[in-house]
Design a protein around this motif. Structure first.
Motif, short mmCIF file in Angstrom:
data_model
loop_
_atom_site.label_atom_id
_atom_site.label_comp_id
_atom_site.label_asym_id
_atom_site.label_seq_id
_atom_site.Cartn_x
_atom_site.Cartn_y
_atom_site.Cartn_z
N LYS A 96 40.61 12.22 95.75
CA LYS A 96 41.59 13.32 95.74
C LYS A 96 42.86 13.00 96.54
N ARG A 155 45.12 -0.08 96.30
CA ARG A 155 44.91 1.35 96.06
C ARG A 155 44.68 1.64 94.57
N ASP A 214 37.62 6.97 90.19
CA ASP A 214 37.82 7.88 89.06
C ASP A 214 36.78 7.63 87.97
N ALA A 244 39.14 9.37 98.70
CA ALA A 244 40.16 8.70 97.90
C ALA A 244 40.21 9.24 96.48
N HIS A 267 41.37 3.45 93.31
CA HIS A 267 41.44 4.73 92.61
C HIS A 267 40.83 4.64 91.21
N ASP A 307 45.60 10.29 98.84
CA ASP A 307 46.21 8.98 99.02
C ASP A 307 47.07 9.05 100.29
N LYS A 346 48.62 13.15 101.33
CA LYS A 346 49.25 13.19 100.01
C LYS A 346 48.16 13.34 98.94
N THR A 347 48.29 14.39 98.15
CA THR A 347 47.35 14.58 97.05
C THR A 347 47.64 13.57 95.96
N ARG A 348 46.61 12.98 95.40
CA ARG A 348 46.80 11.99 94.34
C ARG A 348 47.37 12.65 93.10
N THR A 349 48.33 11.98 92.49
CA THR A 349 48.95 12.48 91.26
C THR A 349 48.51 11.67 90.04
N THR A 350 47.86 10.53 90.31
CA THR A 350 47.39 9.69 89.20
C THR A 350 45.92 9.35 89.40
#
Length: 467
Positions: free
Chosen positions: A433, A301, A309, A431, A305, A435, A463-467
């Motif tokens: 935005k 992951r 990004d 992916a 990510h 996870d 779950k919204t990505r925080t990183t």
């Protein structure tokens, strides 16, 4: 009979080993295998089947031949295509109620004529033109997820099926399918797979092809749900054409064979059913499996990510981005290796031939089984591990006859590039935005009926990505 299943290692291990059915040390009796195959075709294989090259066994009146190395796969599906172009009786009779004489189950002259009409419609050269519609549809799905509360439980299998049904409808059939129609198609395919026979005993006993196969009311109802939607799409073409909207269904309606004759209404609907089935069901399964595998593989992951990004940022992706999403592609390719959507490719010999020096009699069933070959320890290091990096190493790319998630040879899936592009863009955009997290306590096990699914559903938490 209770069949043990292999449970995955903890997600903290370096290489995640996703679930697969128990493998027998010695092959059980035929009747035991038949009973198991009716429930899950993946559960019948022994350790030796995974490691083999060419095996044969007579089951009742049928000779069954298993090809499990690139050289014999090439002989079976490429060199001996003419003799082995016919799909197995089980596949033909299982899909005939839904697909009629469509490209997926037809052969000889019918297959050759239809391939000329259908293949150009979804050829790889047309995919760049489809990509903007794919992206728009995927972004709509992402927006739908963004409007849900954090931690909302969703069925990832159904979510991906709705997404891919909408993509195939907009790109291929030139219309917005809509939530209700998508629901009909998705549920129709799920119900059809659940109720259709997985073993064709009539053919295994050598009885005539024309003997009728019993079809229960559940099969008829699920078939009708799908075909009613396709009828609506076909009937709406006249209005679309007047509005200046081009579509593949229009191409089918306006196509002519070499004699200048149009396709019959039944032929058009059959080919539309094939495109719809191949274009949404298999990609949906692949994406659902990818979400599951990623949820259990933290290191993978992180790499995924980082790539989306860097390559996408907050802009809307285009077809040109697909070439740069190398790790995203590797995740999809590794998912297809471990969980090929059509894990059994079986053909019936329409005349005698030879594979690997072994005589193959007319009527024999010749099987190339991606589920086995993609996990053959002779061909793959860490064969049961989820390790996308294997597809990044150009020097170790698999032999094209040893990695066949889309089949191989003249009958290779005409929509290969369409499906890969759709899967890569869907995974990358979502992916960027999200996870998704597997719902705690969920036991995910692969089940094969017509296609390979993670059970009837795949509950995951958004779950919204925080990183």
């Amino acid at each position: 009979m209770t069949v043990a299943v292999t449970q995955p290692k903890t997600a903290k291990t370096e290489d995640f080993i996703p679930p697969y059915p128990h493998r027998f040390e010695q092959t059980p009796p035929v009747w035991t295998l038949i009973g198991m195959a009716k429930k899950n075709f993946l559960s019948i294989w022994s350790v030796g089947d995974f490691q083999s090259r060419l095996r044969s066994q007579k089951v009742f009146t049928r000779e069954m031949v298993l090809c499990n190395r690139p050289d014999v796969v090439r002989e079976a599906f490429q060199t001996n295509h003419v003799a082995l172009q016919r799909k197995s009786p089980q596949m033909r009779h299982a899909l005939e109620p839904l697909l009629g004489d469509g490209l997926f189950v037809s052969d000889t002259k019918t297959w050759a004529k239809r391939r000329k009409v259908v293949a150009p419609i979804i050829h790889g050269s047309r995919v760049p033109g489809f990509a903007p519609i794919m992206v728009d549809t995927i972004i709509e799905k992402r927006s739908d997820w963004e409007n849900k509360p954090e931690g909302t439980e969703v069925d990832a299998l159904a979510e991906m099926a709705h997404l891919t049904a909408e993509i195939i409808s907009r790109t291929i059939f030139g219309r917005n399918l809509g939530k209700n129609y998508a629901e009909e198609v998705v549920k129709g395919f799920s119900d059809y797979q659940r109720h259709i026979d997985q073993i064709d005993l009539i053919s295994m006993f050598g009885l005539p092809e024309w003997l009728p196969r019993f079809r229960g009311s559940a099969i008829r109802k699920s078939k009708d749900r799908i075909l009613n939607v396709l009828d609506e799409i076909i009937d709406s073409y006249a209005n679309q054409k007047e509005a200046g909207e081009a579509s593949v269904i229009g191409g089918l309606l306006e196509a002519r064979d070499e004699d200048g004759n149009p396709l019959s209404r039944d032929a058009i609907r059959n080919e539309a059913a094939v495109i719809f089935m191949a274009g949404h069901e298999t990609t949906a399964n692949t994406l659902a499996w990818a979400w599951f595998l990623l949820s259990q593989s933290p290191q993978t992951r992180v790499k995924l990510h980082a790539e989306v990004d860097t390559e996408l940022g907050d802009r809307i992706p285009t077809f040109a981005d697909v070439a740069n999403l190398r790790y995203t592609r590797a995740v999809i390719e590794e998912t297809l290796r471990l969980y090929p959507p059509v894990p059994i490719l079986a053909r019936e010999a329409i005349k005698a031939t030879v594979i690997g020096g072994k005589p193959i009699p007319k009527g024999a069933l010749v099987m190339v089984i991606p589920w086995l070959m993609h996990r053959n320890p002779v061909l793959w290091s860490k064969p049961d591990a989820f390790w996308p990096e294997r597809f990044i190493q150009k020097s170790k790319r698999p032999n094209k006859y040893g990695y066949v998630p889309f089949s191989i040879g003249p009958r290779i899936c005409a929509g290969l590039q369409f499906g890969m592009t759709e899967a890569i863009l869907s995974l990358a955009v979502l992916a960027r935005k999200f996870d998704p997290e597997l719902k705690p306590g969920t036991d995910v096990q692969p089940v094969c009926r017509l296609t390979l699914r993670p059970g009837d559903d795949l509950p995951m938490l958004l779950k919204t990505r925080t990183t």
